[in-house]
Each structure stands twice: as C-alpha cells, then as structure tokens.
Design a protein around this motif. Structure first.
Motif, PDB file in Angstrom:
ATOM      1  N   PRO B 141       8.790  -0.405  -8.502  1.00  0.00           N
ATOM      2  CA  PRO B 141       8.611  -1.174  -7.097  1.00  0.00           C
ATOM      3  C   PRO B 141       7.547  -0.603  -6.216  1.00  0.00           C
ATOM      4  N   PRO B 277       7.775   6.097  -6.656  1.00  0.00           N
ATOM      5  CA  PRO B 277       8.774   6.096  -5.509  1.00  0.00           C
ATOM      6  C   PRO B 277       9.143   7.604  -5.354  1.00  0.00           C
ATOM      7  N   VAL B 280       6.568  10.276  -2.079  1.00  0.00           N
ATOM      8  CA  VAL B 280       6.707  10.723  -0.470  1.00  0.00           C
ATOM      9  C   VAL B 280       7.568  11.720  -0.408  1.00  0.00           C
ATOM     10  N   PHE B 297       3.841   3.195  -0.915  1.00  0.00           N
ATOM     11  CA  PHE B 297       4.067   4.622  -0.760  1.00  0.00           C
ATOM     12  C   PHE B 297       2.811   5.530  -0.063  1.00  0.00           C
ATOM     13  N   ARG B 300       3.866   4.470   3.329  1.00  0.00           N
ATOM     14  CA  ARG B 300       5.140   4.788   3.738  1.00  0.00           C
ATOM     15  C   ARG B 300       4.928   6.432   4.134  1.00  0.00           C
ATOM     16  N   PHE B 303       3.975   6.263   7.809  1.00  0.00           N
ATOM     17  CA  PHE B 303       5.171   5.528   8.532  1.00  0.00           C
ATOM     18  C   PHE B 303       6.153   6.668   8.896  1.00  0.00           C
ATOM     19  N   GLU B 304       6.221   7.717   7.794  1.00  0.00           N
ATOM     20  CA  GLU B 304       7.084   8.613   7.853  1.00  0.00           C
ATOM     21  C   GLU B 304       6.518   9.914   8.799  1.00  0.00           C
ATOM     22  N   LYS B 369      16.378  -5.025  -0.584  1.00  0.00           N
ATOM     23  CA  LYS B 369      16.847  -4.196  -1.703  1.00  0.00           C
ATOM     24  C   LYS B 369      16.611  -4.467  -3.099  1.00  0.00           C
ATOM     25  N   ASN B 370      16.748  -5.860  -3.412  1.00  0.00           N
ATOM     26  CA  ASN B 370      16.670  -6.048  -4.636  1.00  0.00           C
ATOM     27  C   ASN B 370      15.151  -5.989  -5.380  1.00  0.00           C
ATOM     28  N   ASN B 373      12.650  -2.655  -1.763  1.00  0.00           N
ATOM     29  CA  ASN B 373      13.439  -1.833  -1.108  1.00  0.00           C
ATOM     30  C   ASN B 373      12.638  -0.993   0.089  1.00  0.00           C
ATOM     31  N   GLN B 374      12.026  -1.525   0.807  1.00  0.00           N
ATOM     32  CA  GLN B 374      11.371  -0.691   1.669  1.00  0.00           C
ATOM     33  C   GLN B 374      11.119  -1.555   3.135  1.00  0.00           C
ATOM     34  N   VAL B 377       7.765  -3.793   7.655  1.00  0.00           N
ATOM     35  CA  VAL B 377       6.723  -3.314   8.390  1.00  0.00           C
ATOM     36  C   VAL B 377       5.651  -2.689   7.585  1.00  0.00           C
ATOM     37  N   GLN B 381       1.868  -4.221   6.356  1.00  0.00           N
ATOM     38  CA  GLN B 381       0.838  -3.578   6.536  1.00  0.00           C
ATOM     39  C   GLN B 381      -0.230  -3.483   5.412  1.00  0.00           C
TER      40      GLN B 381
END
Lengths: 275, 488
Positions: B141, B277, B280, B297, B300, B303-304, B369-370, B373-374, B377, B381
């Motif tokens: 993913p 995955p 992060v 990632f 992400r 983002f986190e 999700k399928n 799964n993120q 937004v 980006q």
C-alpha cells in the motif's frame, strides 16, 4: 458470601469507571477548530501532537464497527466479524490437526517408557522454537500463505497437548491399571476405558493451554502474511495509525480469546473427577 | 463485469461518451427521463456540473453492464468503435441519427458496408481468448502502486476483460514469496527485485520479467523533527535509517546520497529494512532517525508532525525509476493472452496516472480502506505535488514530485546492477546488458505503448545524471570504480 460477590462487582465497576474517566480526561482533543487554512489541513490540523483517542471515541467507533460486522467492501476491506471468522477458522483447523496427532502420540509416549526416552530429545529441541520462526520456511515449502498460517498454529499448539497427555497418561494410578489387568482387559480397552478417563483432566488442561497460545500466535502470523484475519485488521489500521481501530481490535481479540478459554474450561469441568 | 464506455452503440438513449453507470448529473437526469432531455436542459445541467467541479467518474458500486463472455465484450467493443468512427466520434449526431432511423437500420446498413463479423473475428484472433480472467495481483500500500491499484476501482482491468483482485501485501519479502508461490499472478515490485530474483540474489533463482515501470520519482528522505538543525548529511553519523527492502531503489539511492557526502553507508550510518507501512510508527517511537521510503509515508510523517521532508528523490536523480509491475516468465509464456491483456491494462492505467488532471480523482479512488487506507489529504498532496514539507510554513507546488512512465529503460537496469555490485549484493563478472535486456522487456513495452497510441522512445538506453554525475551505460565497471566508497 453473596454480599462479598456484590461488593467485588461494585469495586470492579468503580475501578473501570475511574480508569476510563482518567483516560478520557487526559486525552481530550482541543476544541474542534473550524475554518482551517489549506496549509493547516495539509499539516493535519492545528493540533500540535497526535494523541491516544479517548474512550468515548473508541466506543463510538466500536459501535460503528459492530453494527455492521459482516460487510465486504473488497478483498482488503472486510467487517470485523468476517476477519474474526477467518482467524477462528485458521486457529481451529491448526488446533484440531494438532490435537489429532498430539493426543494419540502422547498416549504412546505416556504408556511406553522406551518411546518416552527415544522421543524426548526431539520434543525438547522443537518445543521452545517460536512458532513465527517457522513462517519463512513454511511459506517456502507449503507455497501457500493460508496453509502456512495454519501450520504455524499447528506447530505451536501441539506441544502443550503432547506433553500434558504424556504426563497424564504416565501418572494414572498403577492400582487402576492393575485392576484392569486382573479383569483381563486388552491393552486397547485399558487405554480407552481406564487411562483415558483418568488422564482426561490433565489432557484437557493441555488443550486449554494450547488454544490460548494458538490465539496469541494467530494475530502475529496474520500481521506477517496479511490478507485476512484479525491480525491483518490490526496491521491495516496500524498503517493508517488509526488507534481507535487498534484499541477496538485489541478488545475484540481479548474477548474472543476469553470465550475460547471459557469453552475449554467448561469442557474440563465435565471430565473432572474426585479421587 | 463492470465495463466502461461500452454502451450499446445502436441505442439512441445510451451515451457513449460517459460510462454506462456514470454518476454525473447529465446521466442521472437521462436515466430518469427516458424520453431524453432538451438541449437547454442539458446545457443547464452541464453548467451546474462544471460549477460544482464534479466529474463523471464511474460510481463506486460495481454494476452496470455484464457480458456473458470476453467474446461478447470484444464484439461490443468492435461495434462501438466502428459506429463511433462512422459518426466522426460525435455522439450527438449518432444519437440523433438513431432516433430518426432506428438502431436496427443503422446495424443493417453498416453490416452491408462493413463485414462486421470478419472484423470481430480478426480482432479476436489478434488478441486470442483469455486463458484466465480472474486474476490476483499483489500490491504494497504505497502511492508508487497507483496504476496497479487504481486500475481496479477505475475499471482499467475490466476494460481488457479481466476481473482482477488487487491484494494488499504486508511487505516486499511477502510479495516476493507470494509471487514465487504462484498465489499472485503478477505483483507490484521494486525495480531491482525482478533483477535480483532472476539472478537468485536473496531468493531462489526464478526467471522474472518486468514489463513496466510504475512510477518515476516520488520518494523522499524524511528525518525526525528533532534533527531539524542537521540538514547537512555529514552530521548524520550514527543515524539509523529505514529503507523498504534490500533490493530497492530506496536503499541504493540512500547509499548513493550519503556516500556522495562522504559517509560510508555500512560504517557511518545504520540502514534497516522496515516495511513501508511501519516507517511512521518506528519514526515516532525513535527507532529510526529517518528513512528513505515510498509515499504516502513521507507525507504522513509530516501530517503526524513527527518528521519533515529533507529532500525529494527527484532532486537526487530526476526521473529515477522506483516501483514496477512484474510477473514470472512462466505466467507470460503459459498465458500469453491474459498476460497481454494485463500488460495493456497496466500501460493504459500508467498513462492515465501520468496526467496531472487525473491525479485528484485518483487520490480519491485509492485512499479508502480497501486500497491505501490513508487520509485523502495526505495522498492528494503526494499525487498532485501541492504539499507542505513540515519545515516552513508554506505550500510547495512540484507537479512532478511523483510521475508515472511505464517504459523500462535498459540503462536503468544497468545502473541498478552497478549499485548491487558496488555494495556487494552480487559479485563476480556481471553481464549487465544481457540481464537488463532479459528482465526488462522494453521492446514489448514499446510495442504495447504504440498499439495503445502512445509514443515509445526510440532507444532503450540513455545516459542518466545522478547528483550531477553522469552514468554511462556502456562503461559499468569503470563507473563502479570511479566511486571512492564501495565494497569491491
């Protein structure tokens, strides 16, 4: 007695409420900020730090998941009920296969000191191996991820059953076997009519330990191979750093594990006897 | 089987420009008003639609038209193409004509002019019946897999008569084993993997082919926020970095990058294999100081608010390959028609992904999700290249932050092999060009691109410039020897 139980229940509930209350209070997200700028939305909101979701959020998420547990939105997105069913199917298949081999073999080892001595070194070497260490080898040889997961369950649940059966059988009171012999029972009849009932509580204890281990291992195995199952569900939500779902699935794993254990505990009670 | 744009061409009420289960306002309105709409009504609806910025994507629910067999589907495709051609691809005049004369008349007239049955037979002969229509394709993913993933929800597999399940996979080792097992018919891989697998590096030697590259660029080096003051790689001694796999562009680019700055990637820093995955979570836990990983990632982490983008890999090697679509040689030989159809679907989807105007729609399709799964937004980006880097309070616009180009350059394979040798993953004499040409089937890719109306490059080798240093594919050994830090 009744009042003691009542008090204990009340205390449990009180502890739970206090615990949840503290958790909720410590993890309040700052007031929902409306009107985020594009920059803020891209940065994941104005909140400075990610936090553990409060229990109210987890429960509302759990409610959403549990109100539609069997949805199927494609091969990588299925409801919690379907995921649990996949895991249970793997656990039970591997577990039953292990029982079919472990219990007869345990009888042989328990009844024959020769076999016990001959097989003991193998058992001692194989038993402490972490079941997940088998995974790469299983994937290579079995060439099927489903089969490999079941094999891992098989290999981890076989040892407690085997050892407990052997122990139970070896420790049946010799008087009872002597009585069987004076009644001229055949060895097979002795095994089924005398030894089996006598060793049953020990055997079932082994089976209870095994199902517990199998349920522990399936989560890790499914996180490794993915696809379906509750382990995959946890992994998939971990990808998304969605702690709501992770906490929810931890609760579900605990709940199902408890049900499995309670079932075997009930069966154990059926075969219990007093000397 | 949901099939895009294959409405009955002899039916005046069917639009051929939109998918048959289209959710745009026009199609919705037409489906409730069987009598059709007046031109004014149409115009009003189109204006509304444009104002709302809605597209006419296929609705998420699969459905619509079904064909009994791939033969029927091909028949329809041929009829549709001919009818469209006759009306100069003007759907309005086709529909007006049929309203006046009736679809049956059109069919008879066309039949008397063009030997439809023969055309259909000829098309089928060139394609051949599919040996297998239900396929499993694995993916990890990440946004690099965009064409492989989005070809499912956006109907590219269905367009070529395939019913593909795209299966999410936990990491590259598992993807490799599932492909070797035959559980996956084909899989998303990293461009070095089919080379390594074919040579037996890190697995049993199995002939693999790589018909298409998925994405170029699109990776980044991310550092933990506590290292905001350490932007010079010379300060990275003792850092722990994550890469997704040993045989990955990420590993080779990170090694190249730090080595160019004078650090030995085996001595001065630690490189660990971490499935994308889990990057992060490991960065947050302080297990890693940074990583060179696939998106989403990297974004992400921003983002986190855990990390920041140190550098995009496009600034290390502009246009570097990253992920690939690969399958075993056996699959391609035993099921040539299925392989051809899958190949076309992938090339088609890759070109669709390359268009900037499709990126937002794709981000929407692959975020659930399928698939990835993120949060949408984050994916948006990455795909649109309008992003924040976690350092400065501004929005960057880099449309080619990630791009998609299926052509598997042989020179890229030679570069990857030189790096595998440089860092000791392979040893001895390497016949660079032979392996490159055997695994990266560039000439086939070129043919397919041509058939689908794209222009393939004229050569399969070109010079690459990586951090200002030119790589000459004719002199691989000299290239390796030119580096100060190496394991040979």
């Amino acid at each position: 007695m009744a009042s003691l139980n009542m008090k204990a229940t009340l205390l449990s509930l009180l502890l739970l409420l206090v615990g949840l209350g503290i958790w909720e209070a410590m993890n309040q997200a700052p007031a929902a900020s409306t009107g985020l700028s594009e920059y803020e939305r891209m940065m994941g909101g104005a909140d400075q730090e990610a936090r553990v979701p409060p229990p109210s959020q987890v429960f509302s998420h759990a409610w959403d998941e549990l109100s539609d547990p069997f949805y199927d939105a494609g091969p990588n997105d299925k409801g919690i009920g379907i995921q649990l069913a996949y895991s249970l199917y793997r656990v039970l298949t591997g577990y039953l296969a292990a029982a079919l081999i472990a219990i007869p073999l345990g009888f042989v080892i328990g009844m024959s000191p020769l076999m016990h001595k001959a097989l003991n070194p193998f058992i001692q070497v194989l038993r402490p191996i972490s079941p997940l260490a088998w995974m790469p080898l299983a994937l290579f040889i079995i060439r099927d991820s489903e089969g490999s997961a079941i094999f891992v369950i098989f290999i981890c649940s076989i040892w407690p059953m085997l050892i407990n059966t052997a122990f139970g059988v070896a420790n049946v009171r010799t008087d009872w076997i002597k009585v069987a012999r004076t009644h001229e029972l055949s060895p097979l009849k002795t095994a089924f009519l005398v030894i089996l009932p006598a060793a049953a509580p020990t055997i079932l204890t082994g089976m209870r330990i095994s199902i517990g281990i199998a349920w522990l291992v399936i989560v890790a195995a499914e996180m490794l191979v993915g696809g379906t199952g509750i382990g995959y569900y946890v992994w998939n939500e971990w990808n998304n750093l969605d702690l709501n779902s992770v906490i929810f699935s931890i609760l579900m794993i605990g709940l199902v594990g408890m049900l499995l254990d309670m079932t075997l505990a009930a069966v154990t009670k059926l075969v219990q006897y007093e000397d | 089987m949901a099939t895009k744009s294959l409405g009955n061409p002899f039916d005046a009420d069917t639009s051929l420009t939109h998918t048959n289960d289209c959710s745009c306002r026009l199609c919705q309105a037409e489906s409730v008003n069987p009598g059709g709409l007046s031109d004014d009504q149409r115009l009003a609806l189109l204006e509304q639609q444009a104002e709302q910025g809605e597209g006419h994507s296929q609705s998420a629910k699969a459905g619509g038209m079904s064909f009994d067999s791939s033969d029927d589907l091909l028949d329809r495709a041929v009829e549709s193409a001919i009818v469209r051609g006759v009306f100069g691809h003007n759907d309005t005049s086709r529909r007006n004509f049929i309203r006046l004369m009736g679809g049956g008349t059109l069919a008879t007239v066309l039949g008397s002019m063009i030997p439809l049955e023969k055309v259909k037979a000829a098309v089928k002969e060139s394609m051949g019946p599919l040996e297998k229509t239900k396929l499993k394709v694995g993916f990890v993913p990440i946004t690099c897999a965009t064409p492989i993933i989005m070809a499912q929800p956006m109907g590219f597999y269905a367009k070529y008569g395939l019913d593909v399940d795209v299966i999410k996979t936990a990491g590259w080792a598992v993807a490799r084993d599932m492909s070797l097992n035959g559980e996956y018919d084909a899989s998303h891989m990293l461009t070095p993997m089919p080379l390594a697998m074919s040579m037996g590096a890190g697995s049993t030697a199995t002939p693999y082919i790589m018909p298409a590259v998925e994405n170029i660029n699109g990776q980044a080096i991310v550092l933990h926020n506590k290292h905001k003051d350490k932007r010079d790689p010379k300060q990275w001694k003792g850092f722990k970095f994550g890469v997704p796999f040993d045989y990955s562009m990420h590993n080779f680019l990170l090694r190249y990058y730090v080595a160019e700055h004078g650090l030995d990637p085996d001595q001065d820093i630690q490189i660990r294999v971490v499935p994308p995955p889990e990057m992060v979570a490991n960065l947050r836990a302080g297990n890693l100081d940074g990583y060179l990983s696939p998106d989403p990632f990297n974004q992400r982490a921003v983002f986190e608010k855990i990390g920041f983008l140190h550098i995009l890999t496009k600034d290390i090697w502009e246009g570097h390959p990253c992920c690939a679509f690969a399958c075993s040689q056996k699959f391609a030989t035993e099921m040539p028609n299925t392989y051809a159809a899958l190949f076309r679907a992938i090339v088609d989807a890759t070109h669709f992904s390359a268009k900037a105007e499709n990126r937002e729609e794709i981000a929407r399709a692959i975020s659930p999700k399928n698939y990835l799964n993120q949060p949408e937004v984050v994916v948006r980006q990455v795909l649109t290249g309008r992003y924040v880097d976690g350092l400065e309070e501004k929005i960057y616009d880099v449309p080619d932050r990630i791009d998609f180009d299926p052509f598997p350059w042989h020179s890229m394979a030679v570069w990857i092999l030189t790096q595998m040798k440089r860092w000791g993953y392979i040893s001895g004499d390497v016949d660079y060009k032979k392996i490159a040409e055997q695994v990266y089937v560039a000439s086939e890719t070129g043919k397919v691109m041509e058939e689908l109306g794209y222009t393939p490059p004229a050569t399969t080798y070109k010079k690459h410039i990586i951090m200002g240093k030119t790589f000459d594919y004719n002199e691989p050994e000299e290239y390796i020897n030119s580096f100060a830090i190496k394991r040979v």
